[in-house]
Design an enzyme around this catalytic site. Structure first.
Site: not given
Ligand code: NAP
Ligand code: HSE
Length: 431
Positions: A14, A131, A134, A203, A207
């Site tokens: 994402t 940034e 959180v 989570d 933060k």
């Molecule tokens: P996600 O959609 O699950 O994507 C994770 C990515 O990491 C995928 O592309 C996955 O590969 C890759 N990955 C996982 N393990 C790996 C490995 N061993 N080697 C190489 N690539 C690997 O996660 P996300 O939602 O983007 O979140 C990413 C980070 O941002 C997390 O720390 C999350 O807490 C943080 N975050 C997310 C959001 C949100 O709204 N989503 C908001 C704030 C913070 P594949 O695609 O090939 O499976």
């Molecule tokens: N699971 C988290 C939330 C995603 O619901 O706020 C962003 O860190």
């Protein structure tokens, strides 16, 4: 024109794909703002064959994010894989060891290893920015480290998990129980792979611990955050609190006093009309209080592709501009080891107790509170005919009381012989 800033993007989920889209869509705007191009040179994810919603053909591919971090044509590692150990930690450490800056959205990684990573980065002349970790798109790290840098921070508060706020506000709006709305949230894809990270408050606790480190100049101490999730919040308490002018939120509060550092992520009642009380759905809100500025309220999307990538790119643009700020706003070696407050600051409490509706029952409950040194501010009784006996649901709002005194009084309720079921006590936070 200065040389491009070359990004290595570890994670194409994402957030990662959101970053690709901004880099591609706003190349000209970013160059104009920073004076140098920002480009992606290489990417890494688990599955190279996965169909992704962006054109990645111009980028080199690495199966191993550590190899990506070490590439000579990568200046900055963007770590958006997630997880507090494993590849996220390994790639971050590899980038730092190579003297490269890191931008991460990973609150779990920094909540668990923030101090050692910050020290390693400084030793290597590198910078870690976070940034996006959180409150997603809300620029709260910048607000604390830059905008409010001239203030002594008094308190940091907020709703920092959109999923929990969605569940609580949906329960209230639809009159549905927790289990039903939890299942809805799962169907909508709102929950983390491990839902306890969301509903267990973990989570949001991650933060809060990062904000507390910056706000109070202390080492990240996630292990000292008092955590309670939303799994025990009932629709009955949501409705009764509403009738009394309060909404229930999973609220994070961090404050420093003579008693030490207090960090709590727990369900609390807040006034329904307050900005926090009005917060609906998956939106986040962070309230910052400084000695000179007073109170600042930041509200916005806490998650999602665009908002989170927006925050990642803010950090990237800072680095492209040459802005280099210590991870937690001051050199890691100067961050103090926090003394954790032994218990939360006294506060008013909402108490719900279900009693046998018979003479003297209410007096017995009031006596338990009085003997624990707790003074009653408001009390209401709702009478309900029961199957065997009539019931009285008693709602009490106390004056400020210490959490330990509330716990003691609730224990004593059990010995009165008039209780039907366990009482509920929820802190009322002054916001
Ligand atoms: P996600 O959609 O699950 O994507 C994770 C990515 O990491 C995928 O592309 C996955 O590969 C890759 N990955 C996982 N393990 C790996 C490995 N061993 N080697 C190489 N690539 C690997 O996660 P996300 O939602 O983007 O979140 C990413 C980070 O941002 C997390 O720390 C999350 O807490 C943080 N975050 C997310 C959001 C949100 O709204 N989503 C908001 C704030 C913070 P594949 O695609 O090939 O499976
Ligand atoms: N699971 C988290 C939330 C995603 O619901 O706020 C962003 O860190």
């Amino acid at each position: 024109m200065t040389a491009p800033l070359r990004l290595g993007l570890a994670g194409l989920g994402t957030v990662g794909i959101g970053v690709v889209k901004i880099v591609q869509r706003h190349a000209g705007l970013i160059t104009a703002r920073t004076g140098r191009p920002v480009t992606i040179t290489a990417v890494s994810a688990r599955d190279r064959t996965k169909n992704r919603d962006a054109d990645l053909s111009a980028y080199a591919w690495e199966d191993d994010p550590v190899a990506l971090a070490r590439r000579d044509d990568v200046d900055v590692l963007i770590e958006v894989m997630g997880g507090h150990d494993g590849p996220a930690r390994a790639a971050t450490e590899a980038a730092i060891a190579a003297g490269k800056d890191v931008v991460t959205a990973n609150k779990a990684l920094l909540a668990h290893h923030g101090q050692e990573l910050a020290e390693a980065a400084e030793a290597a002349g590198a910078v870690i920015r976070f940034e996006a970790a959180v409150a997603g798109g809300i620029p709260v790290i910048k607000a604390l480290t830059e905008g409010l840098a001239g203030n002594e921070i008094r308190r940091v508060m907020g709703v920092m998990n959109g999923t929990c706020n969605y569940i609580l506000t949906r329960m209230q709006a639809a009159g549905l129980p927790y289990a039903t709305v939890f299942e809805e949230a799962r169907q909508l894809g709102y929950l983390e792979a491990d839902p306890n990270l969301d509903v267990g408050g973990i989570d949001a606790g991650h933060k809060l611990s990062l904000l507390a480190a910056i706000a109070f100049g202390t080492r990240v101490s996630f292990d000292k955050v008092e955590l309670e999730g939303i799994g025990n919040v009932s629709i009955e308490d949501i409705n009764l609190a509403d009738e009394m002018g309060y909404h229930i939120k999973l609220l994070g509060v961090a404050q420093m006093s003579g008693r030490g550092l207090e960090q709590r992520m727990t369900p609390c009642l807040v006034p329904a009309e307050s900005p926090l009380g009005q917060l609906q759905g998956g939106t986040n809100m962070v309230v910052l209080e400084g000695d000179s500025v007073g109170q600042i309220v930041l509200r916005g999307p806490g998650a999602g592709e665009g908002p989170t990538a927006s925050a990642v790119m803010a950090d990237v643009i800072d680095l492209a501009r040459g802005l280099r700020i210590s991870t937690f706003g001051q050199p890691a070696a100067t961050l103090a080891q926090p003394v954790a407050a032994r218990s939360a600051t006294p506060a008013p409490y909402y108490i719900r107790a279900t009693l046998l509706d018979k003479p003297g029952a209410l007096a017995k409950i009031a006596t338990c509170l009085g003997e624990a040194g707790i003074s009653i501010d408001q009390m209401r009784q709702l009478n309900k005919p029961g199957e065997k006996d009539d019931l009285a649901v008693v709602l009490i709002v106390t004056h400020k009381a210490a959490p330990a005194d509330i716990a003691h009084a609730l224990d004593q309720f059990g010995a009165t012989g008039v209780m039907l079921g366990a009482p509920v006590a929820i802190r009322i936070e002054a916001v």
